[in-house]
Design a protein around this motif. Structure first.
Motif, PDB file in Angstrom:
ATOM      1  N   LEU A 177       0.898  -1.204   0.079  1.00 11.28           N
ATOM      2  CA  LEU A 177      -0.105   0.097  -0.083  1.00 11.28           C
ATOM      3  C   LEU A 177       0.745   1.308   0.037  1.00 11.28           C
ATOM      4  CD1 LEU A 177      -2.895  -1.211   2.525  1.00 11.28           C
ATOM      5  CD2 LEU A 177      -2.777  -1.189   0.145  1.00 11.28           C
TER       6      LEU A 177
ATOM      7  N   ALA B 227       3.548   1.946   1.100  1.00 10.18           N
ATOM      8  CA  ALA B 227       4.429   2.393   2.469  1.00 10.18           C
ATOM      9  C   ALA B 227       5.762   2.958   2.349  1.00 10.18           C
ATOM     10  CB  ALA B 227       4.290   1.163   3.671  1.00 10.18           C
TER      11      ALA B 227
ATOM     12  N   GLN C 258       4.600   4.937   7.141  1.00 10.28           N
ATOM     13  CA  GLN C 258       5.819   4.196   7.403  1.00 10.28           C
ATOM     14  C   GLN C 258       5.903   2.902   7.102  1.00 10.28           C
ATOM     15  OE1 GLN C 258       9.184   5.231   7.987  1.00 10.28           O
ATOM     16  NE2 GLN C 258       9.614   3.189   7.917  1.00 10.28           N
TER      17      GLN C 258
ATOM     18  N   ARG D  80      10.956  -0.318  10.419  1.00 10.45           N
ATOM     19  CA  ARG D  80      11.290   0.211  11.596  1.00 10.45           C
ATOM     20  C   ARG D  80      10.751  -0.754  12.851  1.00 10.45           C
ATOM     21  NH1 ARG D  80      14.112   2.494   9.112  1.00 10.45           N
ATOM     22  NH2 ARG D  80      14.709   4.783   8.734  1.00 10.45           N
TER      23      ARG D  80
ATOM     24  N   GLY E 158      -1.368   7.004   8.388  1.00 10.89           N
ATOM     25  CA  GLY E 158      -0.189   7.656   9.052  1.00 10.89           C
ATOM     26  C   GLY E 158       0.207   8.726   8.179  1.00 10.89           C
ATOM     27  N   ALA E 159       1.658   8.768   8.022  1.00  8.20           N
ATOM     28  CA  ALA E 159       2.307   9.668   7.482  1.00  8.20           C
ATOM     29  C   ALA E 159       1.748  10.063   6.028  1.00  8.20           C
ATOM     30  CB  ALA E 159       3.822   9.524   7.086  1.00  8.20           C
TER      31      ALA E 159
ATOM     32  N   ARG F  11      -9.993   6.334   2.428  1.00  6.66           N
ATOM     33  CA  ARG F  11     -10.150   6.594   3.596  1.00  6.66           C
ATOM     34  C   ARG F  11      -8.662   7.231   4.236  1.00  6.66           C
ATOM     35  NH1 ARG F  11      -9.955   0.956   5.655  1.00  6.66           N
ATOM     36  NH2 ARG F  11      -8.889   0.608   3.765  1.00  6.66           N
TER      37      ARG F  11
ATOM     38  N   PHE G  70      -1.238   6.323  13.794  1.00 12.22           N
ATOM     39  CA  PHE G  70      -0.438   6.460  14.942  1.00 12.22           C
ATOM     40  C   PHE G  70      -0.475   6.133  16.215  1.00 12.22           C
ATOM     41  CE2 PHE G  70      -0.108   9.825  11.738  1.00 12.22           C
ATOM     42  CZ  PHE G  70       1.095   9.974  11.166  1.00 12.22           C
TER      43      PHE G  70
ATOM     44  N   ILE H 140      -0.299   2.373  17.123  1.00 12.85           N
ATOM     45  CA  ILE H 140       1.012   1.862  17.616  1.00 12.85           C
ATOM     46  C   ILE H 140       1.848   2.753  18.639  1.00 12.85           C
ATOM     47  CG2 ILE H 140       0.990   0.253  15.509  1.00 12.85           C
ATOM     48  CD1 ILE H 140       2.701   2.818  14.159  1.00 12.85           C
TER      49      ILE H 140
ATOM     50  N   LEU I  29       2.356   6.010  18.732  1.00 13.22           N
ATOM     51  CA  LEU I  29       3.152   7.286  18.284  1.00 13.22           C
ATOM     52  C   LEU I  29       2.275   8.298  18.124  1.00 13.22           C
ATOM     53  CD1 LEU I  29       5.262   5.676  15.428  1.00 13.22           C
ATOM     54  CD2 LEU I  29       5.982   5.912  17.546  1.00 13.22           C
TER      55      LEU I  29
ATOM     56  N   ASP J  62       2.845  12.674  12.656  1.00  8.82           N
ATOM     57  CA  ASP J  62       4.022  13.428  12.293  1.00  8.82           C
ATOM     58  C   ASP J  62       3.780  13.977  10.918  1.00  8.82           C
ATOM     59  OD1 ASP J  62       4.298  11.358  10.312  1.00  8.82           O
ATOM     60  OD2 ASP J  62       5.790  10.117  11.944  1.00  8.82           O
TER      61      ASP J  62
HETATM   62  C1  LHQ Z   1       2.226  -2.469   5.431  1.00  3.20           C
HETATM   63  C2  LHQ Z   1       2.104  -1.369   5.917  1.00  3.20           C
HETATM   64  C3  LHQ Z   1       2.842  -0.342   6.449  1.00  3.20           C
HETATM   65  C4  LHQ Z   1       4.390  -2.305   6.128  1.00  3.20           C
HETATM   66  C5  LHQ Z   1       0.075  -2.045   4.911  1.00  3.20           C
HETATM   67  N1  LHQ Z   1       4.075  -1.140   6.639  1.00  3.20           N
HETATM   68  N2  LHQ Z   1       3.345  -2.859   5.472  1.00  3.20           N
HETATM   69  C6  LHQ Z   1       7.345   7.693  10.856  1.00  3.20           C
HETATM   70  C7  LHQ Z   1       8.775   7.550  11.408  1.00  3.20           C
HETATM   71  C8  LHQ Z   1       9.197   6.344  11.817  1.00  3.20           C
HETATM   72  C9  LHQ Z   1       8.349   5.322  12.339  1.00  3.20           C
HETATM   73  C10 LHQ Z   1       7.309   5.179  12.353  1.00  3.20           C
HETATM   74  O1  LHQ Z   1       5.961   5.894  11.598  1.00  3.20           O
HETATM   75  C11 LHQ Z   1       6.270   7.255  11.028  1.00  3.20           C
HETATM   76  C12 LHQ Z   1       5.008   7.462  10.399  1.00  3.20           C
HETATM   77  C13 LHQ Z   1       3.974   6.568  10.157  1.00  3.20           C
HETATM   78  O2  LHQ Z   1       3.545   6.583   8.981  1.00  3.20           O
HETATM   79  S1  LHQ Z   1       3.570   5.574  11.566  1.00  3.20           S
HETATM   80  C14 LHQ Z   1       1.927   4.789  11.002  1.00  3.20           C
HETATM   81  C15 LHQ Z   1       2.465   3.809  10.196  1.00  3.20           C
HETATM   82  N3  LHQ Z   1       1.216   3.053   9.174  1.00  3.20           N
HETATM   83  C16 LHQ Z   1       0.323   2.259   9.894  1.00  3.20           C
HETATM   84  O3  LHQ Z   1       0.467   1.981  11.330  1.00  3.20           O
HETATM   85  C17 LHQ Z   1      -0.788   1.686   9.019  1.00  3.20           C
HETATM   86  C18 LHQ Z   1      -0.545   0.264   8.913  1.00  3.20           C
HETATM   87  N4  LHQ Z   1      -1.508  -0.235   8.040  1.00  3.20           N
HETATM   88  C19 LHQ Z   1      -2.887  -0.419   8.246  1.00  3.20           C
HETATM   89  O4  LHQ Z   1      -3.344  -0.305   9.333  1.00  3.20           O
HETATM   90  C20 LHQ Z   1      -3.499  -1.094   7.271  1.00  3.20           C
HETATM   91  O5  LHQ Z   1      -2.695  -1.755   6.335  1.00  3.20           O
HETATM   92  C21 LHQ Z   1      -4.521  -0.131   6.642  1.00  3.20           C
HETATM   93  C22 LHQ Z   1      -5.569   0.490   7.453  1.00  3.20           C
HETATM   94  C23 LHQ Z   1      -3.454   1.046   5.872  1.00  3.20           C
HETATM   95  C24 LHQ Z   1      -5.034  -0.544   5.340  1.00  3.20           C
HETATM   96  O6  LHQ Z   1      -5.791  -2.043   5.536  1.00  3.20           O
HETATM   97  P1  LHQ Z   1      -6.228  -3.144   4.611  1.00  3.20           P
HETATM   98  O7  LHQ Z   1      -6.823  -2.493   3.480  1.00  3.20           O
HETATM   99  O8  LHQ Z   1      -6.848  -4.020   5.176  1.00  3.20           O
HETATM  100  O9  LHQ Z   1      -4.855  -3.581   3.935  1.00  3.20           O
HETATM  101  P2  LHQ Z   1      -3.784  -4.551   4.656  1.00  3.20           P
HETATM  102  O10 LHQ Z   1      -3.615  -4.342   5.795  1.00  3.20           O
HETATM  103  O11 LHQ Z   1      -4.198  -6.093   4.256  1.00  3.20           O
HETATM  104  O12 LHQ Z   1      -2.260  -4.251   3.938  1.00  3.20           O
HETATM  105  C25 LHQ Z   1      -2.048  -4.985   2.674  1.00  3.20           C
HETATM  106  C26 LHQ Z   1      -0.511  -5.147   2.764  1.00  3.20           C
HETATM  107  O13 LHQ Z   1       0.060  -3.938   2.787  1.00  3.20           O
HETATM  108  C27 LHQ Z   1      -0.396  -6.058   3.797  1.00  3.20           C
HETATM  109  O14 LHQ Z   1       0.851  -6.960   3.454  1.00  3.20           O
HETATM  110  P3  LHQ Z   1       0.486  -8.491   2.989  1.00  3.20           P
HETATM  111  O15 LHQ Z   1       1.893  -8.915   2.745  1.00  3.20           O
HETATM  112  O16 LHQ Z   1      -0.043  -9.242   4.395  1.00  3.20           O
HETATM  113  O17 LHQ Z   1      -0.214  -8.586   1.849  1.00  3.20           O
HETATM  114  C28 LHQ Z   1       0.375  -5.184   4.695  1.00  3.20           C
HETATM  115  O18 LHQ Z   1       1.181  -5.761   5.662  1.00  3.20           O
HETATM  116  C29 LHQ Z   1       1.042  -4.079   4.075  1.00  3.20           C
HETATM  117  N5  LHQ Z   1       1.103  -3.038   4.768  1.00  3.20           N
HETATM  118  N6  LHQ Z   1       0.513  -0.986   5.900  1.00  3.20           N
HETATM  119  N7  LHQ Z   1       2.687   0.822   7.247  1.00  3.20           N
END
Ligand code: LHQ
Length: 263
Positions: A26, A28, A66, A71, A113-114, A132, A137, A140, A142, A145
């Motif tokens: 997605l 990231a 991210q 990370r 997130g970012a 959406r 953050f 988890i 955080l 940012d």
């Molecule tokens: C991912 C991610 C992801 C890796 C989906 N990473 N693989 C700044 C500085 C340093 C550190 C920390 O953060 C930051 C800023 C930030 O951005 S913190 C926020 C980080 N992002 C998140 O916490 C969002 C994590 N993702 C989700 O909650 C869901 O994936 C969303 C709601 C975005 C989408 O859900 P779904 O439509 O159900 O898709 P999915 O979860 O099945 O994701 C599809 C694939 O993408 C999946 O991989 P897979 O191999 O199982 O098919 C996910 O693992 C991967 N993915 N987000 N951030």
């Protein structure tokens, strides 16, 4: 995937289209994608052929923020996320905001997130009706940012900003538009065409004046009314000396279409 493939870059009709391209994740952000996206915005700053930027994502997401796999605290030691912000996110956000050319963002799917906050930092943000926005953050432990605490509180006020940031509840595109977080929600199938047409229209416009307008509106957030009046005077002086102003007035008086050059 090589570093450059993580962001696809194409220049057409003065519009530099930058497409985040890690669809399996997605879109990231890993370090390679950061480096490639930053290179795209640096080009936008330095290349006179670029008169507008269009930022979008490949696949079903815009960006999930991210890449958490990159990370992962389990992979040894306590991570310094401040360093990640300082090295990658903050320079990117400054490049977007300081670019004196319009940046259109087409949010084609989930922005978390970012990813969400980068979309809110662009100048005109359109989103697919199915998209959406999630301040992920909070899920988890955080803090928002990428300018999120700044743009959310300014764009939608503290009450809504806090509720989104503390709950991480998804916000649909229609509501985001009605709250003033983005410009418009667009039918999914029409999003890219509409965003491309908008970016092309801006790129063919008086982009010098558009850049100065961007600067003025952004400065208003920190200026008192009198300071802003002075700034408007100074920027109008600069705009009035541009070739585009001369062309705009001439075209109006000669009842023809103007040909702006962005100078
Ligand atoms: C991912 C991610 C992801 C890796 C989906 N990473 N693989 C700044 C500085 C340093 C550190 C920390 O953060 C930051 C800023 C930030 O951005 S913190 C926020 C980080 N992002 C998140 O916490 C969002 C994590 N993702 C989700 O909650 C869901 O994936 C969303 C709601 C975005 C989408 O859900 P779904 O439509 O159900 O898709 P999915 O979860 O099945 O994701 C599809 C694939 O993408 C999946 O991989 P897979 O191999 O199982 O098919 C996910 O693992 C991967 N993915 N987000 N951030």
């Amino acid at each position: 995937m090589s570093e450059s493939e993580t962001v696809l870059s194409a220049l057409e009709d003065g519009v530099l289209r930058l497409t985040l391209n890690r669809p399996d994740k997605l879109n990231a952000f890993n370090e390679a994608m950061h480096v490639a996206l930053r290179a795209g915005f640096e080009r936008a700053h330095s290349d006179d052929h670029v008169r507008a930027v269009l930022l979008t994502g490949a696949g079903r997401g815009f960006s999930a923020g991210q890449d958490l796999g990159d990370r992962d605290p389990r992979k040894g030691g306590t991570p310094d996320l401040g360093q990640t912000i300082e090295t990658f996110y903050n320079p990117l956000l400054r490049l977007i905001r300081n670019l004196e050319k319009p940046v259109v963002c087409a949010v084609n799917g989930v922005a978390a997130g970012a990813g969400a906050n980068i979309a809110f930092a662009c100048d005109i943000t359109l989103a697919a009706r199915s998209a959406r926005f999630i301040q992920a953050f909070a899920k988890i432990g955080l803090v928002p940012d990428s300018g999120g605490t700044w743009s959310l509180s300014r764009l939608i006020g503290e009450a809504r900003a806090k509720a989104l940031a503390l709950t991480a509840e998804p916000l649909d595109a229609e509501t985001a538009a009605s709250w003033g977080l983005i410009w418009r929600a667009i039918d999914d199938a029409a999003l890219l065409d509409e965003a491309t047409a908008l970016a092309a229209r801006l790129a063919a416009g008086p982009t010098k004046g558009i850049g100065l307008t961007k600067r003025a509106i952004q400065a208003a957030a920190n200026n008192a009314f009198d300071e802003q009046l002075d700034l408007e005077r100074d920027l109008q002086r600069e705009a009035g000396r541009s070739a585009d102003y001369a062309e705009g007035v001439a075209a109006f008086l000669e009842k023809r279409k103007p040909e702006f050059k962005g100078r």
